[in-house]
Scaffold this active site. Structure first.
Site, mmCIF file in Angstrom:
data_model
loop_
_atom_site.group_PDB
_atom_site.id
_atom_site.type_symbol
_atom_site.label_atom_id
_atom_site.label_comp_id
_atom_site.label_asym_id
_atom_site.label_seq_id
_atom_site.Cartn_x
_atom_site.Cartn_y
_atom_site.Cartn_z
ATOM 1 N N LYS A 22 64.970 2.120 32.914
ATOM 2 C CA LYS A 22 63.710 2.865 32.797
ATOM 3 C C LYS A 22 63.115 2.644 31.416
ATOM 4 O O LYS A 22 61.940 2.279 31.274
ATOM 5 C CB LYS A 22 63.965 4.362 32.999
ATOM 6 C CG LYS A 22 62.811 5.238 32.502
ATOM 7 C CD LYS A 22 63.043 6.719 32.665
ATOM 8 C CE LYS A 22 63.747 7.381 31.531
ATOM 9 N NZ LYS A 22 62.898 7.755 30.381
ATOM 10 N N ASP A 303 71.637 10.220 25.220
ATOM 11 C CA ASP A 303 71.195 10.427 26.616
ATOM 12 C C ASP A 303 72.355 10.489 27.586
ATOM 13 O O ASP A 303 72.127 10.598 28.797
ATOM 14 C CB ASP A 303 70.236 9.312 27.030
ATOM 15 C CG ASP A 303 68.981 9.371 26.209
ATOM 16 O OD1 ASP A 303 68.477 8.303 25.823
ATOM 17 O OD2 ASP A 303 68.534 10.479 25.895
HETATM 18 C C1 EPZ Z 1 63.884 6.908 23.092
HETATM 19 O O1 EPZ Z 1 63.072 8.025 22.785
HETATM 20 C C2 EPZ Z 1 64.270 7.082 24.555
HETATM 21 N N1 EPZ Z 1 63.066 7.079 25.378
HETATM 22 C C3 EPZ Z 1 65.030 8.398 24.722
HETATM 23 O O2 EPZ Z 1 65.458 8.498 26.086
HETATM 24 C C4 EPZ Z 1 66.258 8.371 23.830
HETATM 25 O O3 EPZ Z 1 66.899 9.625 23.891
HETATM 26 C C5 EPZ Z 1 65.878 8.079 22.382
HETATM 27 O O4 EPZ Z 1 65.064 6.898 22.284
HETATM 28 C C6 EPZ Z 1 67.149 7.884 21.569
HETATM 29 O O5 EPZ Z 1 66.888 7.615 20.242
HETATM 30 C C7 EPZ Z 1 62.506 5.902 25.697
HETATM 31 O O6 EPZ Z 1 62.981 4.841 25.331
HETATM 32 C C8 EPZ Z 1 61.260 5.964 26.537
HETATM 33 P P1 EPZ Z 1 63.540 8.105 18.885
HETATM 34 P P2 EPZ Z 1 62.226 8.036 21.401
HETATM 35 O O7 EPZ Z 1 62.235 7.748 18.277
HETATM 36 O O8 EPZ Z 1 61.820 6.666 21.065
HETATM 37 C C9 EPZ Z 1 62.938 11.445 15.535
HETATM 38 C C10 EPZ Z 1 65.563 9.443 28.246
HETATM 39 O O9 EPZ Z 1 66.212 10.409 28.659
HETATM 40 N N2 EPZ Z 1 61.605 10.869 15.278
HETATM 41 O O10 EPZ Z 1 64.643 7.095 18.872
HETATM 42 O O11 EPZ Z 1 61.173 9.067 21.543
HETATM 43 C C11 EPZ Z 1 63.050 12.067 16.912
HETATM 44 O O12 EPZ Z 1 62.529 13.379 16.924
HETATM 45 C C12 EPZ Z 1 64.866 9.523 26.906
HETATM 46 O O13 EPZ Z 1 65.472 8.352 28.840
HETATM 47 C C13 EPZ Z 1 60.814 11.424 14.274
HETATM 48 O O14 EPZ Z 1 61.204 12.380 13.611
HETATM 49 O O15 EPZ Z 1 63.327 8.555 20.386
HETATM 50 C C14 EPZ Z 1 64.544 12.039 17.153
HETATM 51 O O16 EPZ Z 1 65.143 13.138 16.511
HETATM 52 C C15 EPZ Z 1 64.998 10.906 26.289
HETATM 53 N N3 EPZ Z 1 59.586 10.882 14.043
HETATM 54 C C16 EPZ Z 1 64.976 10.730 16.465
HETATM 55 O O17 EPZ Z 1 63.912 10.411 15.552
HETATM 56 C C17 EPZ Z 1 59.103 9.807 14.761
HETATM 57 O O18 EPZ Z 1 57.976 9.343 14.493
HETATM 58 C C18 EPZ Z 1 65.176 9.549 17.415
HETATM 59 O O19 EPZ Z 1 64.045 9.488 18.244
HETATM 60 C C19 EPZ Z 1 59.928 9.268 15.789
HETATM 61 C C20 EPZ Z 1 61.181 9.799 16.011
#
Ligand code: EPZ
Length: 424
Positions: A22, A303
């Site tokens: 996905k 996840d």
């Molecule tokens: C991706 O989300 C996945 N989604 C998530 O899977 C997954 O849990 C996550 O990566 C893991 O890191 C997709 O790929 C569509 P991040 P993403 O940016 O990109 C913080 C599922 O169940 N952050 O890696 O949104 C954020 O809050 C989903 O399939 C900031 O603070 O996650 C988090 O604490 C859920 N500022 C951490 O970084 C930003 O600008 C990692 O988030 C961006 C992120």
């Protein structure tokens, strides 16, 4: 709001084939819209999140058609720069349209994706990255508004490992003038899959899979054909369902290396894990408590944390799972407690003591992976469980009932069961 009724207490046995990823599909589908051309993507799962992103791109003039697992994306007609508010609010990966619109036309007006039940999930890193690439960036009325004549290559350090930031900036930088270096880049397989596809489109991306990605800007991109990698999170979920029910589950078509941390923890907990070239087989048994820290790839995936907790309700002793990525992905613990799980949340840690005898109860799926945890609990529980908000499960899992039924589970959509009872 649909429900899923699970008649639990049965050992899952048999084989299931994993779908395409996905999260990889969401990145690759978005990337396809960078080129004024046609791309065909195979092994794309038919889950709700993919359907939502397709609807967003269609609202921007992209034409998408599906035949089985193949999506044909004709992005020649992409027009405008304003992404549809309501559709974008429902799914965070909609923010990939920001990188696409900036990379394609130099203008983007994209709704700021809301938080969800796993955390605030800001996009500040994305915004800082776009500004570093030379875009004028503002947030107002719930939108990010960004514009530039042409993005300019830059060096950007991503403040913390972020899959979305890495993918969004990588996409935007493909057509920037000059070279971009992303430091502290995420190393997830989805990042690599997207980079491989971008290079097939004529981009020049190097280093994906490491913490430093270099993108040499090119003038234009073209379409291509690509097959999405298997979904490591769906695969892990079915393996964990097998372990939780003391069953014997073979997941075919998966890449074992994508879930090494999970397999290692399952073995530590006493499950039997057999790795094959085309799949992995897990046999449950007497499980013992283990401690888990989630971490960016290749660490234990955040996840898979909720699903692992559901398994550990059946393990002897007290396990501690420390969630280091998201600050609030604990809603599922309330639902497992309704079934009789002994779970305490303290700060970023979940403490679960087992083995607990779970019994079926009315529960809900709070988010995609929290829903998967509740489903695993229901499969292990004695009696019937009705899971509300099953749409959250459908966001990330295609063909849920068919796959679970093939493993010997007794599941049905609430509506279907009611209609059947009512003779409807
Ligand atoms: C991706 O989300 C996945 N989604 C998530 O899977 C997954 O849990 C996550 O990566 C893991 O890191 C997709 O790929 C569509 P991040 P993403 O940016 O990109 C913080 C599922 O169940 N952050 O890696 O949104 C954020 O809050 C989903 O399939 C900031 O603070 O996650 C988090 O604490 C859920 N500022 C951490 O970084 C930003 O600008 C990692 O988030 C961006 C992120």
């Amino acid at each position: 709001m649909g429900t899923l009724i699970v008649s639990g207490g049965r050992r899952l046995r048999g084989a299931v084939r994993v779908a395409g990823g996905k999260n990889s599909s969401l990145a690759v589908i978005a990337a396809a819209a960078l080129a004024p051309d046609v791309s065909t993507l195979d092994n794309v799962p038919a889950c709700r999140d993919v359907a939502t992103l397709v609807a967003i791109l269609e609202a921007l003039g992209v034409r998408v058609s599906r035949a089985g697992g193949r999506l044909t994306i004709d992005a020649r007609g992409l027009r405008g720069h304003v992404a549809p508010y309501d559709l974008c609010r429902s799914m965070r990966a909609s923010f990939y349209t920001a990188g696409v619109l900036l990379g394609r036309s130099g203008r983007a007006q994209v709704p700021l994706p809301g938080g969800c039940s796993i955390g605030a999930r800001p996009v500040d890193f994305h915004l800082r990255g776009f500004a570093a690439l030379g875009a004028r960036v503002a947030t107002e009325h719930g939108y990010m508004k960004a514009s530039t004549r042409r993005l300019k290559g830059t060096s950007f350090y991503v403040p913390r490992s972020s899959v979305g930031t890495t993918i969004n900036l990588m996409m935007a930088a493909t057509t920037a003038r000059g070279t971009t270096v992303l430091q502290n880049a995420a190393r997830e397989p989805e990042v690599v899959d997207c980079a491989v596809f971008l290079n097939l489109m004529g981009a020049r991306v190097r280093g994906a899979g490491t913490d430093t990605i270099t993108i040499e800007g090119v003038a234009t991109l073209h379409g291509n054909a690509y097959t999405i990698i298997p979904d490591r999170l769906e695969a892990g979920t079915y393996l964990l369902a097998g372990a939780a029910t003391g069953g014997d589950v073979l997941v075919e078509g998966m890449i074992p290396e994508h879930v090494t941390a999970l397999l290692t923890k399952l073995e530590e907990a006493g499950a039997e894990v057999v790795r094959d070239t085309d799949g992995v087989r897990v046999r449950g048994g007497e499980l013992r408590a283990v401690d888990v820290d989630t971490a960016p790839y290749p660490g234990f995936a955040t996840d898979l944390h909720p699903q692992m907790v559901a398994v550990l309700t059946q393990a002897r002793g007290t396990s501690t799972i420390r969630e280091t990525i998201f600050e609030a992905r604990f809603a599922y613990t309330d639902e497992l407690r309704r079934m009789g799980a002994d779970i305490k949340v303290e700060g970023e840690s979940v403490h679960v003591t087992g083995p607990a005898r779970l019994t079926g109860a009315p529960v809900e799926a709070p988010d995609i992976r929290g829903g998967a945890a509740v489903l695993i609990g229901a499969l292990a529980a004695a009696g019937d469980t009705e899971i509300a908000q099953v749409e959250n499960l459908d966001r990330g899992y295609e063909g849920l009932e068919a796959k679970l039924t093939a493993l010997g589970a007794r599941v049905a959509r609430g509506g279907a069961m009611r209609a059947a009872e009512a003779g409807g």
